[in-house]
Write a protein that holds these residues in place. Sequence first.
Motif, PDB file in Angstrom:
ATOM      1  N   VAL A 229      79.232 -15.932 108.988  1.00  0.00           N
ATOM      2  CA  VAL A 229      78.629 -14.624 109.271  1.00  0.00           C
ATOM      3  C   VAL A 229      79.123 -14.028 110.592  1.00  0.00           C
ATOM      4  N   GLN A 230      79.988 -14.751 111.319  1.00  0.00           N
ATOM      5  CA  GLN A 230      80.420 -14.246 112.614  1.00  0.00           C
ATOM      6  C   GLN A 230      81.931 -14.141 112.756  1.00  0.00           C
ATOM      7  N   MET A 231      82.645 -15.242 112.553  1.00  0.00           N
ATOM      8  CA  MET A 231      84.057 -15.234 112.920  1.00  0.00           C
ATOM      9  C   MET A 231      84.962 -14.547 111.892  1.00  0.00           C
ATOM     10  N   LEU A 232      85.011 -15.073 110.668  1.00  0.00           N
ATOM     11  CA  LEU A 232      85.921 -14.501 109.677  1.00  0.00           C
ATOM     12  C   LEU A 232      85.576 -13.057 109.308  1.00  0.00           C
ATOM     13  N   PRO A 233      84.295 -12.692 109.175  1.00  0.00           N
ATOM     14  CA  PRO A 233      84.011 -11.285 108.858  1.00  0.00           C
ATOM     15  C   PRO A 233      84.579 -10.318 109.901  1.00  0.00           C
ATOM     16  N   LYS A 234      84.491 -10.695 111.192  1.00  0.00           N
ATOM     17  CA  LYS A 234      85.029  -9.826 112.245  1.00  0.00           C
ATOM     18  C   LYS A 234      86.554  -9.748 112.156  1.00  0.00           C
ATOM     19  N   MET A 235      87.184 -10.908 111.945  1.00  0.00           N
ATOM     20  CA  MET A 235      88.652 -10.917 111.896  1.00  0.00           C
ATOM     21  C   MET A 235      89.174 -10.159 110.683  1.00  0.00           C
ATOM     22  N   ILE A 236      88.535 -10.345 109.525  1.00  0.00           N
ATOM     23  CA  ILE A 236      88.979  -9.649 108.325  1.00  0.00           C
ATOM     24  C   ILE A 236      88.641  -8.160 108.445  1.00  0.00           C
ATOM     25  N   GLY A 237      87.522  -7.855 109.084  1.00  0.00           N
ATOM     26  CA  GLY A 237      87.172  -6.455 109.337  1.00  0.00           C
ATOM     27  C   GLY A 237      88.217  -5.770 110.204  1.00  0.00           C
ATOM     28  N   ALA A 238      88.712  -6.501 111.218  1.00  0.00           N
ATOM     29  CA  ALA A 238      89.763  -5.954 112.089  1.00  0.00           C
ATOM     30  C   ALA A 238      91.033  -5.682 111.287  1.00  0.00           C
ATOM     31  N   LEU A 239      91.354  -6.585 110.355  1.00  0.00           N
ATOM     32  CA  LEU A 239      92.538  -6.395 109.509  1.00  0.00           C
ATOM     33  C   LEU A 239      92.386  -5.140 108.664  1.00  0.00           C
ATOM     34  N   ARG A 240      91.236  -4.978 108.056  1.00  0.00           N
ATOM     35  CA  ARG A 240      91.023  -3.824 107.168  1.00  0.00           C
ATOM     36  C   ARG A 240      91.050  -2.502 107.943  1.00  0.00           C
ATOM     37  N   LYS A 241      90.721  -2.562 109.233  1.00  0.00           N
ATOM     38  CA  LYS A 241      90.742  -1.350 110.064  1.00  0.00           C
ATOM     39  C   LYS A 241      92.103  -1.115 110.715  1.00  0.00           C
ATOM     40  N   GLY A 242      93.085  -1.943 110.389  1.00  0.00           N
ATOM     41  CA  GLY A 242      94.419  -1.780 110.955  1.00  0.00           C
ATOM     42  C   GLY A 242      94.541  -2.244 112.389  1.00  0.00           C
ATOM     43  N   GLN A 243      93.636  -3.144 112.813  1.00  0.00           N
ATOM     44  CA  GLN A 243      93.633  -3.595 114.206  1.00  0.00           C
ATOM     45  C   GLN A 243      94.386  -4.912 114.418  1.00  0.00           C
ATOM     46  N   SER A 244      95.055  -5.403 113.380  1.00  0.00           N
ATOM     47  CA  SER A 244      95.780  -6.673 113.523  1.00  0.00           C
ATOM     48  C   SER A 244      97.077  -6.509 114.303  1.00  0.00           C
TER      49      SER A 244
END
Length: 372
Positions: A192-207
Amino acid sequence: MSSAPASVPSLGKVLVVGGCGFLGSHIVNLLVQRHPKTQISVVDLRTNLNRSSSPNVSYHEGDITDFAAVKSLFSQIRPDGIIHTASPHFNAKNEIHDKVNVDGTKNLLKAAQETGVKAFVYTSSASVILGPDIELVNADETWPLVTGKAQPEYYTTTKAYGETAVLQANRTPSNFLTCAIRPAGIFGEGDVQMLPKMIGALRKGQSKFQVGSNDNLFDFTYVGNVAHGHVLAMQALLHTHSILPTIPLDTEKVDGEAFFITNGQPVYFWDFARAVWHAGGDTLPLSGVWHLGQDVAFAIGGALEWIFWVLGKTPNLTRQQVKYSTMTKYHSIEKARKRLGYEPIVDLDEGVKRGVRYFVQQEEREKEKKGQ
């Protein structure tokens, strides 16, 4: 892992506190798989999520901050062992952390002591030794706890206080045995903390962004390995209980002890993030990554925090995240290896694949729902 054979001995009755949460549900599933004769009870505030289909698992709604309710439940279930994973979200209010991590833990201990529980395993945190200016380089359990004013994260202070209470309760009475597991950077299915944030960043083009020079080694731990560490600790405590009043040698002792549990594979922080993004479909080459200096990112994070505070929201980049992604933080698991027989059962690459696959499937289900 294959299902455990029917000849595997029962652990008796094991109660998992917070067993519908991220880590707790993985512990329940591992107990079902590895010890199929064990009777498992789960207590949680709400029991509608992450439920096991096994007939050997029963679910009970309860609040660990209510001592009378806890004592009543323990008197009804009569558990041999308790695994306590319940904890509020990292960003909860200070009084909630006090109420659950400290007072709730003490309620569980008191009820356990008064109802004949044999073994108590507590989920602590590897961050209990982390201070504002400390780099953790292969840190072991001899490092001192950092609490109170010296500890910038209130959540971590309360986890340390909870751990202290658990270890101080060991052998009081003499047949009540306790230990603490300190996991580092847990991720995986249901995270509920680490992967959701990282995948959320990917979907927002922040990778395409990276903070710092990526020379800081960091521990990330697959949730299945953390569950494995908890089950080994419960087995060890119950074994020690079975040979009482014999006391193990100091070099073999599990009761009254804390143990770091990690994947034993420290990696550079942004290498892990990029592994997650790659598993999630990112194809950006390294040459396309923008490097933000730590000081610059820290200043931007501070400015964003202020602006978003005015708006009543939380920004995507905070000073805490900048610090977290540029610090060195990894631990030794030698003590767990020697005393618990712990070895990670899932390596980092496989853990990332499993975790990201779960979240991609969740995304697809959400799309299907919206398309109906």
